[in-house]
Design a protein around this motif. Structure first.
Motif, short mmCIF file in Angstrom:
data_model
loop_
_atom_site.label_atom_id
_atom_site.label_comp_id
_atom_site.label_asym_id
_atom_site.label_seq_id
_atom_site.Cartn_x
_atom_site.Cartn_y
_atom_site.Cartn_z
N LEU A 276 9.12 -16.32 -26.45
CA LEU A 276 10.20 -15.66 -25.49
C LEU A 276 9.75 -15.42 -24.20
O LEU A 276 10.64 -15.52 -23.27
CB LEU A 276 10.53 -14.42 -26.49
N SER A 277 8.36 -15.09 -23.87
CA SER A 277 7.83 -15.02 -22.68
C SER A 277 8.50 -16.31 -21.74
O SER A 277 8.66 -16.44 -20.61
CB SER A 277 6.40 -14.81 -22.64
N ILE A 278 7.84 -17.50 -22.34
CA ILE A 278 8.27 -18.80 -21.79
C ILE A 278 9.54 -19.10 -21.37
O ILE A 278 10.09 -19.44 -20.42
CB ILE A 278 7.66 -19.92 -22.52
N VAL A 279 10.54 -18.62 -22.50
CA VAL A 279 11.92 -18.73 -22.26
C VAL A 279 12.48 -17.96 -21.19
O VAL A 279 13.44 -18.21 -20.31
CB VAL A 279 12.54 -18.54 -23.42
N ALA A 280 11.98 -16.86 -21.13
CA ALA A 280 12.27 -15.73 -20.08
C ALA A 280 11.97 -16.42 -18.82
O ALA A 280 12.70 -16.22 -17.92
CB ALA A 280 11.65 -14.31 -20.22
N MET A 281 10.76 -16.70 -18.51
CA MET A 281 10.37 -17.43 -17.44
C MET A 281 11.25 -18.79 -16.98
O MET A 281 11.65 -18.66 -15.86
CB MET A 281 8.99 -18.14 -17.34
N LEU A 282 11.48 -19.39 -18.07
CA LEU A 282 12.32 -20.81 -17.71
C LEU A 282 13.93 -20.23 -17.45
O LEU A 282 14.36 -20.84 -16.47
CB LEU A 282 12.56 -21.59 -18.94
N PHE A 283 14.21 -19.02 -17.95
CA PHE A 283 15.42 -18.71 -17.65
C PHE A 283 15.59 -18.27 -16.36
O PHE A 283 16.75 -18.59 -15.44
CB PHE A 283 15.56 -17.72 -18.65
N ALA A 284 14.48 -17.49 -15.86
CA ALA A 284 14.64 -16.80 -14.58
C ALA A 284 14.55 -18.08 -13.37
O ALA A 284 15.01 -18.19 -12.57
CB ALA A 284 13.50 -16.23 -14.16
N LEU A 285 13.64 -19.07 -13.75
CA LEU A 285 13.36 -20.31 -13.12
C LEU A 285 14.89 -20.99 -12.80
O LEU A 285 15.11 -21.37 -11.86
CB LEU A 285 12.39 -21.28 -13.58
N ALA A 286 15.43 -21.33 -13.94
CA ALA A 286 16.69 -21.95 -13.81
C ALA A 286 17.74 -21.21 -13.03
O ALA A 286 18.44 -21.80 -12.11
CB ALA A 286 16.93 -22.37 -15.34
N LEU A 287 17.97 -20.11 -13.69
CA LEU A 287 19.09 -19.29 -13.12
C LEU A 287 18.64 -18.87 -11.64
O LEU A 287 19.71 -19.22 -10.47
CB LEU A 287 18.97 -17.66 -13.59
N GLY A 288 17.27 -18.83 -11.09
CA GLY A 288 17.04 -18.62 -9.60
C GLY A 288 17.27 -19.91 -8.89
O GLY A 288 17.89 -19.74 -7.89
N ALA A 289 16.91 -21.11 -9.52
CA ALA A 289 16.86 -22.16 -8.75
C ALA A 289 18.63 -22.71 -8.52
O ALA A 289 19.09 -23.07 -7.28
CB ALA A 289 16.48 -23.45 -9.58
N ILE A 290 19.29 -22.29 -9.48
CA ILE A 290 20.71 -22.44 -9.44
C ILE A 290 21.39 -21.62 -8.26
O ILE A 290 22.22 -22.03 -7.51
CB ILE A 290 21.43 -22.42 -10.66
N THR A 291 20.93 -20.31 -8.51
CA THR A 291 21.37 -19.38 -7.64
C THR A 291 21.32 -19.72 -6.03
O THR A 291 22.02 -19.54 -5.25
CB THR A 291 20.97 -17.93 -7.73
N VAL A 292 19.93 -20.27 -5.89
CA VAL A 292 19.48 -20.42 -4.60
C VAL A 292 20.32 -21.98 -4.16
O VAL A 292 20.64 -21.97 -3.06
CB VAL A 292 18.11 -20.69 -4.54
N GLY A 293 20.11 -22.78 -4.96
CA GLY A 293 20.88 -23.96 -4.44
C GLY A 293 22.43 -23.78 -4.27
O GLY A 293 22.98 -24.28 -3.21
N MET A 294 23.34 -22.93 -4.85
CA MET A 294 24.42 -22.37 -4.79
C MET A 294 24.59 -21.65 -3.54
O MET A 294 25.35 -21.73 -2.63
CB MET A 294 25.18 -21.93 -5.86
N GLY A 295 23.70 -20.82 -3.24
CA GLY A 295 23.46 -19.95 -2.03
C GLY A 295 23.67 -20.85 -0.75
O GLY A 295 24.18 -20.60 0.29
#
Ligand SMILES: Nc1ncnc2c1ncn2[C@@H]1O[C@H](COP(=O)(O)OP(=O)(O)O)[C@@H](O)[C@H]1O
Ligand SMILES: [Mg+2]
Lengths: 251, 596
Positions: free
Chosen positions: B284-303
């Motif tokens: 779950l910790s790994i998934v939380a990190m991956l979740f943050a990375l994925a969402l963060g990367a997409i948010t920045v890309g779209m930003g």
């Protein structure tokens, strides 16, 4: 005679689909069980005992024939009706306990009540009551792997009994127990049968377990071959009679 | 004989092997995808112009390697649990230990190599497909991107095969050192969830402090520089793990005491979850990190994508200027339904462009005037001839001119003086549409025709909003692409981790659901229990991941002109949709396995 609690008529079970290799495990079984009766089904390994019990307990469907419990035909129950029937009318105990190892004894026993949406307030007294009857009140917070075989089987029995079922089924429930635990469990069955008038159907290949029953049906090659009644006999005499009978029946 | 036995074991459990293989293939494919960008220095250099990006990628590689390590250890223990019984049986029937050791080692390595090779091929295809999709749908320009990149394939193969060699060795030792009987009965035993308040309180405190340090250092990258990213990575990973460890136990034990637990299958679901606590916290910790990375990367890309037209709009009030527009071109402009569309006339010599002042008094020219430091904080101002001649923003008119006139002075003459000039008269048509991004193909056609008339008018000389848009888009394309590409890769990795973990436990759950069925549980209740159990496993890391992203976006306030939080709902909604799809898929597959 009173109306039987369970009737079985002309029950057949053939394993394997048409066209493939088929095996007829039950070849026409007829009998009935009276309310409060303690019936045993005996037979050699592979004679069809488990097959029969699975039909009676709605775990499998027969190829033909009918079973009624409380006058209700049960072989074609499906979906929620089937689930409801299992939860309210019958209880099972299996050789391998069938407890959920992720839950404590208490939670295992309470499960049928929570499934029936019984109010939370009524659950604890009910669990404690049945646990006391079965002598496991001190182990309720233990997980199954922290219990002995006999204790596990009593937890399973408590779970089967908590809904006050009309029929209790046991498939070799003493099969995995040492002789002392087996004796204790059988004594408990006798007591429950006597005190609460629960009908019990016990499948076993063990003459000692069978000697606790009031009536024994012998099954061989998918048919009921013989019937023994205990009547007023004491248990050790009945045990002797079963042994003698097996000698002639199984030759 | 033994090989035949080993193969039958394989046949009987093909479904489990399918889960194992698809998990490993996904993981190696994604690792390859990441490395295909990270090891391609030409690509990174050419497309970002920000040196930090290369180093961010290196940190990413390290993180992904750690994730892979955990992933493979899970996959391996799954493989081991599948085979324990079989190998125990082989030993009972008298197979020699050395022979069995050989078999295990071979099987582990074979599974690993096959999965990795397929994964690399799959990863190449994914890289090609996703990049083509992104480039066309986001209108990006990229250089030096190649889906097949040998160094990336090499690194992927090296890491995976290396890890599987280790895993094989580990399996060999575990299996040959364990007595046969123990192998036969090694079903995992529940670990009793225990409340140890002191320890869990400590875990919570340490976890919170670690995460706070991580958040703080992400927000202060300007002073911490690279060290900030390193600190954030370590502290946030550790902090998340501690928090999950402590809170999960408390949550489950606490919930069990509520009346809520006494309803339906809730107690069963809670027990299932707490039974797996130890197993799940790491994942779950790994998934939380991956979740943050994925969402963060997409948010920045779209930003970055969203900020391009805004920046373009801050440079000029007009989309484009056309010198001597033909009737056909004027019709094309009208077809765009422009909000302003004015044609000024002018004459020009070597030094200046001469306009008629009356034309500007009738149709004032709009300029964009900066207010303070922020580029996007501007005011539009309409100018008549007199105002424009004094305005420092009059260069915005020059930008719309032909290429050889862009450096000349603008002079506004009275009608009489204008008449006196002997030079031929030309026209300049300037127009603005409601939104450049909505008319890109049409604007591109207009620019192309102009370029044919005026050879000096190459892309970066096109001065209006459209020209600026093209230029800025070229600058940001690399960043946008990386953000979205990595976002998708991390999302796939996340799904693969979570699905793998959940599905690999499905087989062990089968008998539990069968048991529930026997004691009279309705199918709705069983399905409900499955939905709830898996939902908890998806939601917990989701919440933590969202919090991480909200703080993590702080890092980008130094790279972006627009606040990284603007329009954040869009990537969040898209992401939530994808995450929901994963959830539904997992539930469906799990249900198939568990309820036959
Ligand atoms: N699912 C099945 N498919 C085919 N044959 C079966 C199946 N279950 C049981 N049998 C066969 O039916 C016979 C009776 O089995 P069972 O009822 O389990 O016997 P018992 O419980 O008396 O030992 C056996 O010969 C067994 O091989
Ligand atoms: Mg049997």
């Amino acid at each position: 005679m009173t109306t039987p609690i369970m009737t079985v008529s002309d029950l057949h079970k053939t394993y394997g689909k048409a066209g493939t290799k088929q095996y007829e495990a039950l070849k026409g079984i007829d009998f009935s069980v009276q309310p409060g009766e303690f019936v045993g089904i005996m037979g050699a390994s592979g004679s069809g005992k488990t097959t029969l019990l699975n039909m009676l307990a709605t775990l499998d469907q027969p190829t033909s024939g009918e079973v009624t419990i409380h006058q209700q035909p049960i072989t074609h129950l499906k979906g929620n009706q089937l689930a409801d029937f299992r939860a309210k009318e019958i209880g099972f105990i299996f050789q391998d306990f069938n407890l959920l190892e992720t839950m404590t004894a208490y939670e295992n026993i309470a499960l049928p009540l929570t499934l029936q949406k019984v109010p939370a307030k009524k659950i604890r007294p009910a669990v404690e009551n049945v646990a006391t009857q079965l002598g496991i009140q001190d182990f309720l917070t233990n997980y199954p792997n922290e219990l002995s075989g006999g204790q596990k089987q009593r937890v399973a029995a408590a779970r089967a009994l908590i809904n006050e079922p009309a029929m209790l089924f046991g498939d070799e429930p003493t099969g995995a127990l040492d002789s002392k635990s087996a004796r204790e469990l059988l004594d408990l069955f006798t007591k429950i049968n006597h005190d609460q008038n629960v009908s019990i159907l016990l499948v076993t290949h063990d003459p000692f377990s069978a000697s606790y029953c009031q009536r024994i049906l012998f099954i061989k090659d998918g048919r009921i071959g013989q019937e023994l009644r205990r009547g007023e006999m004491n248990r050790s005499d009945f045990y002797q009679q079963i042994l003698d009978n097996l000698g002639t029946f199984e030759q | 004989m033994l090989t035949k036995l080993a193969l039958t074991g394989f046949k009987n459990r093909w479904r489990d092997y399918l889960v194992l293989f698809s998990g490993l293939i996904m993981s190696s494919a994604i690792f390859y995808m990441f490395e295909a960008l990270a090891t391609n220095h030409d690509f990174l250099k050419q497309n970002t112009g920000i040196s930090m990006v290369g180093i961010i990628f290196q940190f990413g590689s390290v993180l992904l390697t750690i994730i892979t390590l955990v992933y493979i250890s899970y996959a391996n223990s799954f493989l081991l649990s599948m085979r324990k019984r079989d190998y125990g049986l082989f030993m009972l029937v008298g197979a020699r230990k050395s022979k069995i050791g050989q078999l295990i080692w071979l099987e582990t390595l074979l599974v690993g190599v096959v999965a990795t090779v397929i994964g690399i091929i799959f990863g190449t295809a994914l890289t090609a497909g996703i990049s083509r999709l992104l480039i066309s749908s986001m209108d990006l320009t990229l250089h030096h991107l190649s889906a097949w990149y040998l160094p990336a394939a090499g690194i992927t193969l090296l890491l995976y095969v290396g890890l599987f060699l280790l895993a094989g060795l580990f399996n060999l030792v575990t299996l040959t050192k364990t007595p046969a009987l123990k192998l036969l009965h090694s079903n995992d035993q529940p670990n009793r969830p225990r409340l140890k308040p002191a320890r869990q309180l400590l875990e919570i405190i340490v976890g919170l402090i670690a995460i706070a340090i991580g958040y703080w250092s992400m927000a202060h990258l300007d002073t911490l520089q690279l060290a900030g990213i390193g600190i954030a990575l370590v502290t946030i990973v550790l902090g998340t793990y501690f928090l999950f460890n402590a809170i999960f136990v408390w949550l489950m034990v606490g919930l069990k005491r509520l009346p809520f637990a006494q309803r339906g299958l809730n107690s069963f679901t809670l027990s299932q979850l707490s039974f797996r606590i130890r197993n799940y916290t790491k994942m779950l910790s790994i998934v939380a990190m991956l979740f943050a990375l994925a969402l963060g990367a997409i948010t920045v890309g779209m930003g970055f994508h969203a900020q391009t037209p805004k920046l373009a709009a801050s440079s000029n009030a007009y989309d484009m200027g056309i010198v001597n527009a033909t009737t056909a071109e004027k019709q094309q402009v009208t077809a765009l339904k422009p909000t302003t569309n004015v044609t000024y006339h002018f004459k020009t010599d070597k030094k200046a462009v001469y306009y008629q002042a009356t034309e500007f008094d009738q149709h004032p020219f709009t300029t964009i005037n900066m207010q303070g430091k922020n580029q996007l904080n501007f005011k539009r101002k309409t100018n008549d001839a007199k105002q424009l001649s004094k305005s420092p923003a009059s260069y915005q008119l020059s930008q719309l001119q032909a290429s050889q006139s862009q450096n000349k002075a603008n002079v506004f003459l009275s009608a009489k003086d204008y008449q006196k000039l002997a030079q031929p008269e030309h026209s300049l048509t300037v127009f603005a549409t409601n939104d450049v991004t909505q008319h890109l193909p049409a604007l591109k056609r207009l620019a192309k025709v102009q370029g044919q008339r005026d050879h000096g008018l190459v892309d970066n000389m096109l001065g209006g909003r459209y020209g600026n848009y093209v230029m800025i888009n070229g600058m940001y394309s690399g960043l946008e692409f990386m953000g979205l590409f990595l976002g998708i890769a991390f999302l796939a990795m996340l799904a693969s981790c979570l699905m793998f973990k959940i599905l690999s436990g499905a087989d062990a759950d089968k008998h539990r659901y069968a048991m529930l069925d026997k004691i009279g549980t309705t199918h709705q209740q069983l399905r409900g229990a499955i939905n709830k159990e898996i939902a908890v496993l998806f939601i917990l890391p989701g919440i933590v991941g969202v919090i991480h992203v909200l703080f993590g976006l702080q890092m980008f306030k130094f790279l972006m002109v627009v606040s990284p939080y603007t329009g954040i709902w869009l990537p969040f909604v898209i992401f939530a949709g994808l995450y929901l799809l994963y959830y539904l898929l997992t539930v469906t597959i799990y249900r198939r396995i568990v309820l036959q």
